[in-house]
Design a protein around this motif. Structure first.
Motif, PDB file in Angstrom:
ATOM      1  N   TRP A 117       0.814  -1.211   0.000  1.00 49.60           N
ATOM      2  CA  TRP A 117       0.000   0.000   0.000  1.00 49.60           C
ATOM      3  C   TRP A 117       0.851   1.265   0.000  1.00 49.60           C
ATOM      4  CZ3 TRP A 117      -4.529   0.093  -1.868  1.00 49.60           C
ATOM      5  CH2 TRP A 117      -5.342  -1.021  -1.783  1.00 49.60           C
ATOM      6  N   ALA A 118       1.983   1.233   0.663  1.00 51.50           N
ATOM      7  CA  ALA A 118       2.874   2.400   0.626  1.00 51.50           C
ATOM      8  C   ALA A 118       3.416   2.605  -0.782  1.00 51.50           C
ATOM      9  CB  ALA A 118       4.009   2.246   1.629  1.00 51.50           C
ATOM     10  N   ALA A 119       3.700   1.514  -1.492  1.00 47.10           N
ATOM     11  CA  ALA A 119       4.159   1.631  -2.879  1.00 47.10           C
ATOM     12  C   ALA A 119       3.070   2.234  -3.766  1.00 47.10           C
ATOM     13  CB  ALA A 119       4.602   0.269  -3.409  1.00 47.10           C
ATOM     14  N   GLY A 125       1.408   9.659  -6.019  1.00 47.24           N
ATOM     15  CA  GLY A 125       1.697  11.076  -5.836  1.00 47.24           C
ATOM     16  C   GLY A 125       3.038  11.532  -6.366  1.00 47.24           C
ATOM     17  N   LEU A 126       3.671  10.728  -7.207  1.00 47.33           N
ATOM     18  CA  LEU A 126       4.996  11.111  -7.713  1.00 47.33           C
ATOM     19  C   LEU A 126       4.983  12.361  -8.580  1.00 47.33           C
ATOM     20  CD1 LEU A 126       6.784   7.743  -8.569  1.00 47.33           C
ATOM     21  CD2 LEU A 126       7.341   9.374  -6.765  1.00 47.33           C
ATOM     22  N   ASP A 127       3.888  12.619  -9.268  1.00 48.01           N
ATOM     23  CA  ASP A 127       3.846  13.770 -10.173  1.00 48.01           C
ATOM     24  C   ASP A 127       3.388  15.061  -9.494  1.00 48.01           C
ATOM     25  OD1 ASP A 127       1.367  12.656  -9.803  1.00 48.01           O
ATOM     26  OD2 ASP A 127       0.639  13.135 -11.812  1.00 48.01           O
ATOM     27  N   ILE A 128       3.087  15.005  -8.194  1.00 52.61           N
ATOM     28  CA  ILE A 128       2.660  16.195  -7.449  1.00 52.61           C
ATOM     29  C   ILE A 128       3.823  16.647  -6.578  1.00 52.61           C
ATOM     30  CG2 ILE A 128       0.988  17.114  -5.802  1.00 52.61           C
ATOM     31  CD1 ILE A 128      -0.818  14.689  -6.610  1.00 52.61           C
ATOM     32  N   SER A 138       4.511  12.417  -2.420  1.00 46.44           N
ATOM     33  CA  SER A 138       4.388  11.083  -1.840  1.00 46.44           C
ATOM     34  C   SER A 138       5.722  10.473  -1.407  1.00 46.44           C
ATOM     35  CB  SER A 138       3.715  10.153  -2.846  1.00 46.44           C
ATOM     36  OG  SER A 138       4.505  10.053  -4.015  1.00 46.44           O
ATOM     37  N   ILE A 139       6.788  11.252  -1.378  1.00 45.06           N
ATOM     38  CA  ILE A 139       8.117  10.718  -1.074  1.00 45.06           C
ATOM     39  C   ILE A 139       8.183  10.071   0.313  1.00 45.06           C
ATOM     40  CG2 ILE A 139       9.093  12.853  -0.149  1.00 45.06           C
ATOM     41  CD1 ILE A 139      10.895  10.369  -2.461  1.00 45.06           C
TER      42      ILE A 139
END
Length: 171
Positions: A117-119, A125-128, A138-139
Motif C-alpha cells: 500500500w505504501a508503494a 503522488g509522484l507527479d505532485i 508522496s516521497i
C-alpha cells in the motif's frame, strides 16, 4: 528464540540479513542526525535570521519517516518488537511451536501489506510536488514501502528459523 536455533551457526543468508538490518539501523541513525541538523537550521533561521526556509518541514517529515520505518524493520529482525510472550510460555510445547511460526507469519503479512500500500501511495503522488521543496508529495511513502518489505523479509526469516529446530531435533 529456542536454544537450538541460537546455537546454529549463522549461514550466508543470515549474515546477509544481519548486514541488511545493520544498514537499516545506520540509515535510520543518519536520518535522526539529519533531522536534528535540519530542525536546528530551521530554528536558527526562524529566530535568528527571521527568514525560515520552506523546505525544512517536508525534509524533516521524510527523515522522521525514514528513521521510524527502518528502525521498526530492524526491530523485527532482532525480535525486539511488541509481543505477548506470557501467553506463549503458558501453552504446551506443540502450541508454543505453532505460535512461534504463526506470529512471524502474521508480522510478515502486515509488512507485505505496508509495503504494497505504501508503494501504491508513493506511485500515486509522484507527479505532485511538495510546496516549498522540489520533492514529490508522496516521497514519505518510500521509506515506509522499503521498511514494509524488510519487515516481511525479516519476519519470514524468523518463521523459517522457528521451523528449523523441529527438523534438527530429529537428526
Amino acid at each position: 528464540m529456542t536454544e537450538t536455533a541460537a546455537s546454529v551457526p549463522a549461514g550466508p543468508v543470515q549474515r546477509a540479513l544481519d548486514r541488511l538490518a545493520d544498514a537499516a539501523i545506520a540509515i535510520a541513525a543518519t536520518a535522526l542526525v539529519g533531522l536534528v541538523i535540519v530542525q536546528g537550521w530551521q530554528v536558527f533561521t526562524r529566530y535568528v535570521l527571521n527568514d525560515s526556509p520552506s523546505w525544512t518541514e517536508p525534509v524533516t517529515l521524510l527523515l522522521l519517516s525514514t528513521a521510524m520505518s527502518l528502525g521498526a524493520a530492524a526491530g523485527v529482525h532482532t525480535n525486539r518488537h511488541f509481543s505477548f510472550h506470557l501467553l506463549a510460555e503458558s501453552l504446551p510445547s506443540v502450541a508454543r511451536r505453532l505460535l512461534a511460526v504463526a506470529r512471524p507469519l502474521l508480522i510478515a503479512a502486515v509488512g507485505a501489506m505496508i509495503a504494497g500500500w505504501a508503494a501504491v501511495l508513493l506511485l500515486d503522488g509522484l507527479d505532485i510536488k511538495i510546496a516549498g521543496a522540489s520533492m514529490p508529495q508522496s516521497i514519505n511513502y518510500l521509506p515506509l514501502s522499503i521498511s514494509g518489505a524488510l519487515i516481511c523479509l525479516f519476519a519470514l526469516n524468523i518463521a523459517w528459523k522457528a521451523l528449523r529446530p523441529a527438523r534438527e531435533e530429529g537428526v
